[in-house]
Write a protein that holds these residues in place. Sequence first.
Motif, PDB file in Angstrom:
ATOM      1  N   UNK A 195      55.971  86.882  42.337  1.00  0.00           N
ATOM      2  CA  UNK A 195      54.676  87.492  41.357  1.00  0.00           C
ATOM      3  C   UNK A 195      53.519  87.800  42.335  1.00  0.00           C
ATOM      4  N   UNK A 196      53.038  86.494  43.260  1.00  0.00           N
ATOM      5  CA  UNK A 196      51.860  86.579  43.853  1.00  0.00           C
ATOM      6  C   UNK A 196      52.051  87.817  44.989  1.00  0.00           C
ATOM      7  N   UNK A 204      48.161  82.631  40.295  1.00  0.00           N
ATOM      8  CA  UNK A 204      48.797  83.693  41.040  1.00  0.00           C
ATOM      9  C   UNK A 204      47.790  84.204  42.165  1.00  0.00           C
ATOM     10  N   UNK A 205      46.516  84.295  41.897  1.00  0.00           N
ATOM     11  CA  UNK A 205      45.429  84.706  43.051  1.00  0.00           C
ATOM     12  C   UNK A 205      45.402  83.483  44.082  1.00  0.00           C
ATOM     13  N   UNK A 206      45.420  82.075  43.687  1.00  0.00           N
ATOM     14  CA  UNK A 206      45.380  81.355  44.785  1.00  0.00           C
ATOM     15  C   UNK A 206      46.582  81.269  45.659  1.00  0.00           C
ATOM     16  N   UNK A 207      47.724  81.504  45.053  1.00  0.00           N
ATOM     17  CA  UNK A 207      49.043  81.606  45.762  1.00  0.00           C
ATOM     18  C   UNK A 207      49.120  82.903  46.730  1.00  0.00           C
ATOM     19  N   UNK A 267      49.097  74.531  53.265  1.00  0.00           N
ATOM     20  CA  UNK A 267      49.368  73.980  51.710  1.00  0.00           C
ATOM     21  C   UNK A 267      50.125  75.508  51.467  1.00  0.00           C
ATOM     22  N   UNK A 268      51.300  75.640  51.341  1.00  0.00           N
ATOM     23  CA  UNK A 268      51.930  76.914  51.246  1.00  0.00           C
ATOM     24  C   UNK A 268      51.806  77.540  49.687  1.00  0.00           C
ATOM     25  N   UNK A 269      51.798  76.427  48.791  1.00  0.00           N
ATOM     26  CA  UNK A 269      51.712  76.840  47.393  1.00  0.00           C
ATOM     27  C   UNK A 269      50.257  76.787  46.861  1.00  0.00           C
ATOM     28  N   UNK A 270      49.444  76.454  47.690  1.00  0.00           N
ATOM     29  CA  UNK A 270      47.999  76.473  47.023  1.00  0.00           C
ATOM     30  C   UNK A 270      47.962  75.547  45.902  1.00  0.00           C
ATOM     31  N   UNK A 271      48.575  74.488  45.751  1.00  0.00           N
ATOM     32  CA  UNK A 271      48.625  73.720  44.719  1.00  0.00           C
ATOM     33  C   UNK A 271      48.338  72.127  45.229  1.00  0.00           C
TER      34      UNK A 271
END
Length: 252
Positions: free
Chosen positions: A52-53, A185-188, A244-248
């Motif tokens: 999605x990202x 989604x934007x962060x990812x 941090x590959x997921x941005x989470x």
Amino acid sequence: MSRNTSVLLVLAAAAALSGCAVGPDKRDPMENWNRAVFKFNDTVDTYALKPVATGYKNITPSFVRTGVSNFFGNLGDIWTGANNLLQGKGADGMSDIMRVALNSTFGLLGVLDIASEAGLPKHKEDFGQTMGKWGVTSGPFVMLPLLGPSTLRDTVGLPLDVVADPWRYKDPVNVRNIGSGTRIVDQRAALLDASSLFEDAALDRYQFLRDGYLQRRQSQVYDGDVPQEKSDNEDNVPAQPVVNPTGQGAGT
């Protein structure tokens, strides 16, 4: 293979060899559980969030993505300012307040980041960092479902970070939900290149992420000036670039 990628591979290999030599990492007593959660998060990211990202990045103009990032970043500056004040960093806290005031008015509700252009630097603070500033130790590493890497201290502080998010109170609910999804989604999407490097470089992706996260959080708590005694007590884990590959995750 680029020089940077080669260096990352060497560092990851060194970390893996170090782990084999010293046995289980004392900072990660729940490693089996954490690895299972990491695998779950990675599957969700691979088959849902990352595609999605990628589509979002491909079809959305860069100025729109920048505006989205700036808008939610401006909301985050409110809590960042509060945490800087709680940490006794008055100058930084007042700078954050000025950032919000400028960007919320002249910056069209934060879509334009004119505060940075005006010389007001952007900070990133959360309650986990505030607790660390006042001596609360990080505790063991924790991998949270969907949220990513954290520590016991940061996990305890996470509910307050969530409650302090102004977007949480946006009405109507459908607008709030759409905005929250867009922010994730934007962060990812912003981390797609970094995640590709992470996937190419890490021999043990879980260990690479864990060590990088812990080092990054320690640096954030001390604003990049980690006391020598603190650095010496990190089980001699080799320094690694932080990805941090997921941005989470808490405080990412």
